[in-house]
Design an enzyme around this catalytic site. Structure first.
Site, PDB file in Angstrom:
ATOM      1  CG  ASP A   1      48.239  36.389  41.240  1.00 19.28           C
ATOM      2  OD1 ASP A   1      48.932  36.018  42.202  1.00 19.28           O
ATOM      3  OD2 ASP A   1      47.018  36.621  41.331  1.00 19.28           O
TER       4      ASP A   1
ATOM      5  CE  LYS B   1      46.264  30.669  43.969  1.00 16.42           C
ATOM      6  NZ  LYS B   1      46.655  31.947  44.565  1.00 16.42           N
TER       7      LYS B   1
ATOM      8  CG  MET C   1      39.947  30.257  35.710  1.00 17.86           C
ATOM      9  SD  MET C   1      39.978  30.676  37.472  1.00 17.86           S
ATOM     10  CE  MET C   1      38.363  31.460  37.666  1.00 17.86           C
TER      11      MET C   1
END
Length: 256
Positions: free
Chosen positions: A38, A60, A173
């Site tokens: 990732d 991502k 996040m």
């Protein structure tokens, strides 16, 4: 040459500092035939990978998707069947907002052996590196770890519940939702609650902003803080300043 048995190992890479990966994780990397990694994985960790293994970046980041999740799932199954041992390397811990469980379930449904290697979560390690304990006697008896943005790209309803508690609240996040998070804590009368924003924690690029619920938006603007970052709300944030003060006093005493 006999093909190795198809297997998926979901591995936690830790929060960023390469020294925080586990020995078990390194062993998995050394035995991998394919590694899917990732965006938040420190690329220095790829030096531990079996030299003959195939490396595939599937990260991502900020709305930029090299692979959609469904494509990653299919890739895991395809490579496991064609190559053998697939290691899915994820930042932090793969079971804390890392979708590791989903990928394991998908692989298992295709008759692929699965395993997980836990990682050190950024929700724990990043505050700790800044001398912020998530629990401390007299300050916090529990802590929440919440995703700031849900699958529907909305703020999690758990933030509102957490704002009503006396627990330390860690939001991952959540930078895009910071104004909404602030508003929820203000609504609960917690304008003076200490807040820390830690960007790229445990790495050489780490940036830290300290304020209160009422001031943190200005701090973020002034210090140009952005993702990837975590938000810590709670009295435990004060421990950082207390410890710094004690250390400074010790230094003065030694100098004298």
């Amino acid at each position: 040459m006999r093909l190795r048995r198809p297997k998926l190992t979901v591995v936690g890479a830790g929060p960023g500092d390469v020294d925080l990966i586990t020995l078990k994780a390194i062993k998995a990397l050394k035995s991998a035939d394919v590694v899917l990694y990732d965006a938040l994985v420190n690329k220095e960790l790829l030096e531990y990978v079996n030299k003959k293994a195939e490396l595939i970046f599937v990260g991502k980041r900020r709305g930029c998707y090299k692979y959609q999740q469904e494509q990653i799932n299919d890739l895991i199954v395809a490579r496991a069947n064609s190559h053998g041992h697939v290691v899915r390397l994820k930042g932090g811990d793969p079971f804390i907002f890392g979708r590791g469980a989903e990928e394991m379930e998908f692989a298992a449904s295709h008759q692929i052996e699965v395993a997980v290697v836990p990682g050190i979560s950024s929700s724990l390690a990043v505050p700790a590196y800044q001398n912020i304990p998530l629990t401390k006697r007299g300050s916090a008896e529990s802590f929440w770890v919440i995703t700031g943005t849900t699958k529907e790209h909305k703020i999690s309803g758990d933030v509102q519940l957490a704002a009503k508690s006396n627990a330390t609240v860690v939001v991952l996040m959540g930078m895009s939702k910071l104004p909404q998070i602030v508003a929820l804590f203000q609504k609960e009368g917690k304008q003076d609650l200490p807040v820390a924003i830690i960007q790229e924690g445990t790495t050489s690029r780490e940036k830290v902003g300290i304020g209160t619920v009422n001031t943190i938006l200005n701090v973020v603007k002034e210090q140009e803080l952005s993702n990837p970052a975590i938000i810590v709300l709670g009295d435990v944030v004060n421990h950082r300043a207390i410890l710094q003060s004690v250390q400074q006093e010790n230094t003065k005493a030694i100098a004298v």
